[in-house]
Design an enzyme around this catalytic site. Structure first.
Site, mmCIF file in Angstrom:
data_model
loop_
_atom_site.group_PDB
_atom_site.id
_atom_site.type_symbol
_atom_site.label_atom_id
_atom_site.label_comp_id
_atom_site.label_asym_id
_atom_site.label_seq_id
_atom_site.Cartn_x
_atom_site.Cartn_y
_atom_site.Cartn_z
ATOM 1 N N GLU A 1 4.198 1.876 21.891
ATOM 2 C CA GLU A 1 2.978 1.614 21.127
ATOM 3 C C GLU A 1 2.886 2.533 19.909
ATOM 4 O O GLU A 1 2.396 2.125 18.844
ATOM 5 C CB GLU A 1 1.748 1.790 22.028
ATOM 6 C CG GLU A 1 1.646 0.750 23.129
ATOM 7 C CD GLU A 1 1.583 -0.662 22.587
ATOM 8 O OE1 GLU A 1 0.766 -0.920 21.676
ATOM 9 O OE2 GLU A 1 2.371 -1.509 23.047
ATOM 10 N N TRP B 1 5.015 0.888 17.422
ATOM 11 C CA TRP B 1 4.309 -0.226 16.770
ATOM 12 C C TRP B 1 3.419 0.310 15.650
ATOM 13 O O TRP B 1 3.337 -0.281 14.557
ATOM 14 C CB TRP B 1 3.455 -0.984 17.782
ATOM 15 C CG TRP B 1 4.132 -2.168 18.412
ATOM 16 C CD1 TRP B 1 4.575 -2.261 19.698
ATOM 17 C CD2 TRP B 1 4.424 -3.427 17.793
ATOM 18 N NE1 TRP B 1 5.133 -3.507 19.911
ATOM 19 C CE2 TRP B 1 5.049 -4.237 18.765
ATOM 20 C CE3 TRP B 1 4.228 -3.945 16.510
ATOM 21 C CZ2 TRP B 1 5.466 -5.539 18.491
ATOM 22 C CZ3 TRP B 1 4.642 -5.235 16.229
ATOM 23 C CH2 TRP B 1 5.256 -6.015 17.211
ATOM 24 N N TRP C 1 -7.796 -22.118 5.391
ATOM 25 C CA TRP C 1 -8.638 -21.667 6.493
ATOM 26 C C TRP C 1 -10.008 -22.336 6.415
ATOM 27 O O TRP C 1 -10.549 -22.553 5.337
ATOM 28 C CB TRP C 1 -8.816 -20.148 6.441
ATOM 29 C CG TRP C 1 -7.521 -19.400 6.521
ATOM 30 C CD1 TRP C 1 -6.825 -18.862 5.483
ATOM 31 C CD2 TRP C 1 -6.762 -19.114 7.701
ATOM 32 N NE1 TRP C 1 -5.681 -18.252 5.933
ATOM 33 C CE2 TRP C 1 -5.619 -18.386 7.293
ATOM 34 C CE3 TRP C 1 -6.932 -19.391 9.049
ATOM 35 C CZ2 TRP C 1 -4.653 -17.936 8.188
ATOM 36 C CZ3 TRP C 1 -5.978 -18.938 9.948
ATOM 37 C CH2 TRP C 1 -4.858 -18.229 9.523
ATOM 38 N N ASN D 1 -6.369 -3.308 23.843
ATOM 39 C CA ASN D 1 -5.430 -4.048 23.000
ATOM 40 C C ASN D 1 -5.272 -5.502 23.427
ATOM 41 O O ASN D 1 -5.210 -6.404 22.582
ATOM 42 C CB ASN D 1 -4.066 -3.355 22.996
ATOM 43 C CG ASN D 1 -3.152 -3.931 21.934
ATOM 44 O OD1 ASN D 1 -3.498 -3.972 20.758
ATOM 45 N ND2 ASN D 1 -1.994 -4.411 22.338
ATOM 46 N N TRP E 1 -8.138 -14.902 8.897
ATOM 47 C CA TRP E 1 -7.907 -13.641 9.605
ATOM 48 C C TRP E 1 -8.544 -12.456 8.878
ATOM 49 O O TRP E 1 -8.863 -11.441 9.506
ATOM 50 C CB TRP E 1 -6.411 -13.389 9.789
ATOM 51 C CG TRP E 1 -5.611 -13.379 8.526
ATOM 52 C CD1 TRP E 1 -4.988 -14.433 7.927
ATOM 53 C CD2 TRP E 1 -5.350 -12.239 7.680
ATOM 54 N NE1 TRP E 1 -4.355 -14.034 6.766
ATOM 55 C CE2 TRP E 1 -4.557 -12.696 6.595
ATOM 56 C CE3 TRP E 1 -5.703 -10.895 7.737
ATOM 57 C CZ2 TRP E 1 -4.124 -11.848 5.579
ATOM 58 C CZ3 TRP E 1 -5.269 -10.043 6.726
ATOM 59 C CH2 TRP E 1 -4.489 -10.524 5.663
ATOM 60 N N TRP F 1 -3.937 -8.325 13.046
ATOM 61 C CA TRP F 1 -4.592 -9.586 12.706
ATOM 62 C C TRP F 1 -3.604 -10.607 12.157
ATOM 63 O O TRP F 1 -3.653 -11.790 12.510
ATOM 64 C CB TRP F 1 -5.735 -9.330 11.716
ATOM 65 C CG TRP F 1 -6.994 -9.018 12.447
ATOM 66 C CD1 TRP F 1 -7.504 -7.786 12.720
ATOM 67 C CD2 TRP F 1 -7.864 -9.964 13.068
ATOM 68 N NE1 TRP F 1 -8.645 -7.902 13.470
ATOM 69 C CE2 TRP F 1 -8.894 -9.230 13.692
ATOM 70 C CE3 TRP F 1 -7.879 -11.353 13.157
ATOM 71 C CZ2 TRP F 1 -9.934 -9.844 14.396
ATOM 72 C CZ3 TRP F 1 -8.908 -11.969 13.852
ATOM 73 C CH2 TRP F 1 -9.912 -11.228 14.467
#
Length: 475
Positions: free
Chosen positions: A278, A281, A309, A344, A362, A385
Site C-alpha cells: 500500500e 501504491w 459524463w 479503502n 469522477w 478515482w
C-alpha cells in the site's frame, strides 16, 4: 557550520524527528528559523475542508511544542510563499533556505520560482527528498521512462534500498524578536467546526507514533486477511499522519520491516508485505502526478478523454448525503462525513457506484473526497478515482463494475458496518442488507428506496463505454 542563519520551511513535514531538511539545516547553521506559511483563502475551498484544516491546526500546535523543547520557536506567517520567505530572509539576514520537496504541481512551481530568486541573490537553496521513499527519477523502466502499471513499478520499487529513519536535532536556536502570527484555528479560514467531523483523532507527532505502535501490534499481523472488512479497526488509519508528515514514511516502512524480520509467523510477514504494498501504491500515484501533472485536469488514459459524463444533480446529492438506498454505499458516505475517514474497500465501492452506476464525472467525487478525508492526498485521491472510473493509470477496465450488493455479502455479510452507520437498518436481517429489494421497495421501513437499479445501470454503462469507444475509433 556553513551558515550563520538559515530558514527551514515546514510544509508537509510537520515533525522534528527524521525530518531530512530540518536535520540538514541544523547541521549546517548556527541559527535556524522554522517557519510555516498559512494560505490566504477563506470560506470554502475545492481542495480542503474543515476536518483537514482542524487536523492541520493540531499538527502545528504539536510541532510548535516540540520545537520549543529543542530551544526553537515556530514562526507562523501568511501569504504567497515567495513573498513571505523573501521578507523573512531580509528580516533575519538569512543566508540559506532549507525545505523538503512537494510532489504536487503547484508546490513544484513555487520551488522553481524560489530557486531562481535565491540564485539571483547568492543565497543557499537546499531542497530534500522526504515525502517519499523514492522520488520521480528513482523508479524508472529499463528505457528510463516512468511506469504506467503498478505491478512492475512495485517490483522495481521494492528492489531499491530504502533510506533509514534518522534522529531529531539535539538542539535548535532561533533568532530572537521575529514576529509571528498566532497558531491558527478554523476561524483563520472562516470555517465553522460544524462542517467537519464531530471528533478528530489526536494529531501531532507523539499521537502518530502511538498510533503506529498500536497498528504494529493490532492491525498489521492480520492486515492481509482483514483489510477489506469495513467494520472495526482493520486498516492502519495512518493516512493523515503521512499526509501532514507527523510520521515519516521511512519510519513506517522500516518499523513494519522490523516486525516482519523479527516475527516467526508467515501470516504476519504476509500482512507486513501487503501493508508495504500500500505504501508502494502511494508512491506509484505520486510518480504518476510527478510525471503527468495533467491528470489533475483530465483522464490519464487519453482514450477516455471526452467521455460524456451524465449530469444528475439529485443523484449526486443523494450520494453525498448517504441516501442512495444502497446500504454499503450510504454507510460509507455517512462515515466519511462524520469521521473524515473511509476504509479503502469502501472507497472503491462508493467511487465505482458514483462513476459506473450513476455515470457521474469522477472529478465530482475527487473533490468531495479531498474536502472531507482527513488523509486527503492529492495524488492518491486522483489516482484512486481515476482507477475506479476506469480511466486512469493501471485502472480497473471499464467493464469491471462492482455490484454493491455482492460487495456487501462478501465484505460485510453480518451487516456490522452498515448497522454502525445506518441506525434505521439496525433491526433488518443481514440477508436483506446484501440482497436487492423488490422493485419499488427498500432495505428497511425507514430507509430510502434505491435511486437506480444496479443491474440495469450496469448494462447501460457498458453500452455507454462501448459507444464512446466505437465513435472515437471511427473518428
Amino acid at each position: 557550520m556553513n551558515y550563520r542563519r538559515s530558514i527551514h520551511w515546514f510544509r508537509r513535514d510537520l515533525r522534528v524527528s527524521d525530518n531530512t531538511a530540518l536535520l540538514a539545516a541544523a547541521a549546517a547553521s548556527v541559527e535556524v528559523t522554522p517557519v510555516y506559511i498559512l494560505s490566504e483563502w477563506s470560506g470554502t475551498h475545492s481542495w480542503t475542508g474543515a476536518g483537514r484544516q482542524a487536523y492541520l491546526c493540531g499538527c502545528l500546535a504539536s510541532l510548535a511544542s516540540n520545537l520549543s523543547q529543542l530551544g526553537a520557536r515556530l514562526i507562523v506567517r501568511q501569504g504567497d510563499a515567495l513573498s513571505v520567505l523573501a521578507q523573512l530572509i531580509e528580516e533575519t539576514r538569512t543566508e540559506a533556505l532549507f525545505f523538503n520537496r512537494d510532489p504536487d504541481p503547484f508546490g513544484a512551481s513555487v520551488e522553481k520560482r524560489l530557486q531562481a530568486w535565491c540564485k539571483e541573490r547568492g543565497l543557499g537553496f537546499h531542497p530534500f527528498k522526504d515525502i517519499a521513499l523514492h522520488e520521480r527519477d528513482e523508479v524508472l523502466t529499463a528505457s528510463g521512462s516512468p511506469y504506467r502499471v503498478y505491478t512492475p513499478f512495485s517490483k522495481a520499487w521494492f528492489a531499491l534500498p530504502k533510506p533509514k529513519p534518522r534522529r531529531r536535532p539535539s538542539r535548535l536556536s532561533t533568532p530572537q524578536d521575529i514576529a509571528s502570527l498566532p497558531l491558527p484555528t478554523l476561524a483563520h479560514w472562516k470555517l465553522p467546526a460544524s462542517e467537519g467531523p464531530s471528533s478528530l483523532p489526536e494529531s501531532g507527532e507523539r499521537a502518530a507514533r502511538a498510533r503506529l505502535r498500536r497498528v504494529l501490534r493490532d492491525v498489521i499481523p492480520f492486515y492481509a486477511e482483514r483489510r477489506d472488512q469495513p467494520a472495526g479497526h482493520t486498516t492502519s488509519r495512518l493516512g493523515p499522519d503521512l499526509r501532514w508528515g507527523v510520521l515519516s514514511v521511512r519510519e513506517v516502512f522500516h518499523r513494519v520491516e522490523e516486525l516482519a524480520r523479527e516475527c516467526g509467523s508467515a501470516a504476519i510477514r504476509r500482512g507486513c508485505r501487503v501493508f508495504q504494498q500500500e505504501l508502494a501504491w502511494r508512491e506509484f500515484y505520486l510518480q504518476i502526478l510527478w510525471h503527468h501533472p495533467e491528470v489533475l485536469r483530465s483522464e490519464f488514459n487519453p482514450e477516455y478523454r471526452g467521455l460524456p459524463w451524465e449530469v444528475r444533480p439529485r443523484h449526486f446529492r443523494r450520494w453525498t448525503e448517504g441516501t442512495t438506498g444502497f446500504p454499503i454505499v450510504d454507510a460509507g458516505m455517512r462515515q466519511l462525513r462524520e469521521t473524515g475517514f473511509l476504509p479503502n474497500r469502501v472507497r472503491m465501492i462508493v467511487a465505482m457506484f458514483l462513476t459506473k452506476d450513476l455515470r457521474a464525472n469522477w472529478r465530482l467525487g475527487e473533490r468531495w473526497f479531498i474536502r472531507h478525508l482527513l488523509d486527503g492526498e492529492i495524488a492518491s485521491n486522483n489516482g484512486g478515482w481515476q482507477w475506479s472510473a476506469g480511466v486512469g493509470a493501471d485502472a480497473a477496465p471499464y467493464f469491471r463494475i462492482q455490484n454493491p450488493w455482492t460487495q456487501t455479502k462478501r465484505h460485510d455479510p453480518e451487516g456490522l458496518y452498515i448497522r454502525q452507520w445506518i441506525p434505521e437498518l439496525k433491526n433488518v436481517p443481514s440477508h436483506d442488507l446484501w440482497t436487492p429489494p423488490a422493485p419499488g421497495q427498500s432495505a428497511g421501513p425507514a430507509y430510502p428506496k434505491p435511486i437506480v437499479d444496479h443491474a440495469v445501470e450496469r448494462e447501460n454503462t457498458l453500452e455507454w463505454f462501448k459507444n464512446f469507444r466505437a465513435r472515437r475509433n471511427a473518428g
